[in-house]
Enzyme design. Structure first.
Site, short mmCIF file in Angstrom:
data_model
loop_
_atom_site.label_atom_id
_atom_site.label_comp_id
_atom_site.label_asym_id
_atom_site.label_seq_id
_atom_site.Cartn_x
_atom_site.Cartn_y
_atom_site.Cartn_z
N PRO A 74 0.80 -1.21 0.00
CA PRO A 74 0.00 0.00 0.00
C PRO A 74 0.83 1.26 0.00
O PRO A 74 1.83 1.37 0.71
CB PRO A 74 -0.76 -0.10 1.31
N GLU A 75 0.40 2.19 -0.79
CA GLU A 75 0.95 3.55 -0.75
C GLU A 75 -0.07 4.41 -0.01
O GLU A 75 -1.08 3.89 0.46
CB GLU A 75 1.22 4.04 -2.17
#
Length: 287
Positions: free
Chosen positions: A2-3
DNA sequence: AAGAGGCCCTGATAGC
DNA sequence: TGCTATCAGGGCCTCT
């Protein structure tokens, strides 16, 4: 995995589901994450009320009622599932959770509330939990991180002075959390495409006008990704197990060999490894 | 000091 | 089918 946008999606549902709720029980199924979960973790959390659920960069911050904080970083493969408890089964007299799809193997932590439980699952174990005892230590933890693209500190002056004398390529700078927080490998490529900048350009050669584009497009890409529920390229799912939609908007990521999407550009998207990370760009319109 | 590279770890997929 | 190699959304540490 995840960013910033994916972490924000998870934060939003945690905020909706567990804010103002009290932790009933914590079960540690596997302590081995990037930071080993400390032995006191479960008892520390049990009985705490979740005052607030915030996020900085790619970190989720649970505000606890004893004025301390529980940090969660999802690394590359961490996922959070929220499972609601169903009513007691009148025949067997047992309550149970609805959890049909969940791969049980890498469930590291379960945080149980009155009517639901939060499960943290992380096959690659690059994520971690961390208890931060007070606000000062929390500030210290984040002291070396650069601003998020949305913050006013991430402005033209900041960007162009940061690049002065730096020979490192621009793509690596977008991934450098000490420069700017929250951008990861997917959005770095997307931001550079929108800014028409070749990823291997040395930072000190980036013109002021281009710095402005980087500033604007960093905000634009992250915000629209959040609006679309994040990106799901492999296994990102929100806390209910649903995929995000921003991957449909990718202009370059994983599009190597395909036509450039920019109007009137005849380029073909290239894939190039930069510092061991795949990077995607158009060799015609990204100069 | 800045920057490159290795490393932590498991799982999915490709190629033979 | 079954082996091996490569790659994956992150970030820290070490070396030059």
């Amino acid at each position: 995995m995840p960013e910033l946008p994916e972490v924000e999606i998870i934060r939003q549902s945690l905020d909706k589901k567990i804010k103002q709720k009290k932790v009933k029980k914590v079960i540690i199924r596997n302590r081995n994450l990037r930071l080993k979960i400390p032995l006191y973790f479960a008892t520390f959390l049990e009985g705490q009320k979740i005052i607030n659920v915030k996020r900085f960069s790619k970190y989720i911050i649970l505000y606890l009622s004893n004025k301390s904080y529980c940090l969660l970083h999802l690394g590359m493969s961490g996922t959070v599932h929220i499972i609601s408890k169903r009513k007691k089964n009148s025949i067997t007299n047992t309550s149970f959770y609805s959890s049909p799809i969940l791969p049980k193997l890498h469930n590291h932590v379960e945080i149980i509330f009155e009517n639901l439980k939060v499960i943290y699952n992380d096959p690659r174990r690059f994520g971690f939990f961390q208890i931060i005892k007070n606000l000062n230590l929390l500030k210290k933890k984040f002291a070396n991180l650069g601003p998020e693209p949305f913050q006013s500190e991430f402005n033209l002056e900041y960007i162009s002075s940061f690049f002065k004398g730096k020979k490192k390529n621009i793509k690596n700078f977008l991934l450098d959390q000490n420069f700017v927080s929250g951008i990861g490998n997917i959005y770095a490529s997307e931001i550079l495409f929108l800014s028409k900048i070749n990823p291997i350009r040395e930072a000190h050669l980036i013109q002021k006008e281009e710095c402005k584009k980087l500033m604007i497009n960093s905000r634009k890409v992250l915000i629209s990704a959040i609006k679309k529920g994040g990106s799901s390229i492999k296994d990102f799912k929100n806390t209910s197990g649903n995929k995000g939609n921003f991957q449909k908007n990718f202009k370059v990521y994983e599009r190597n060999g395909l036509n450039c999407k920019r109007f009137n550009c005849n380029g073909i998207i290239q894939k190039k490894t930069i510092s061991n990370r795949s990077t995607f760009f158009c060799n015609i319109c990204q100069i």
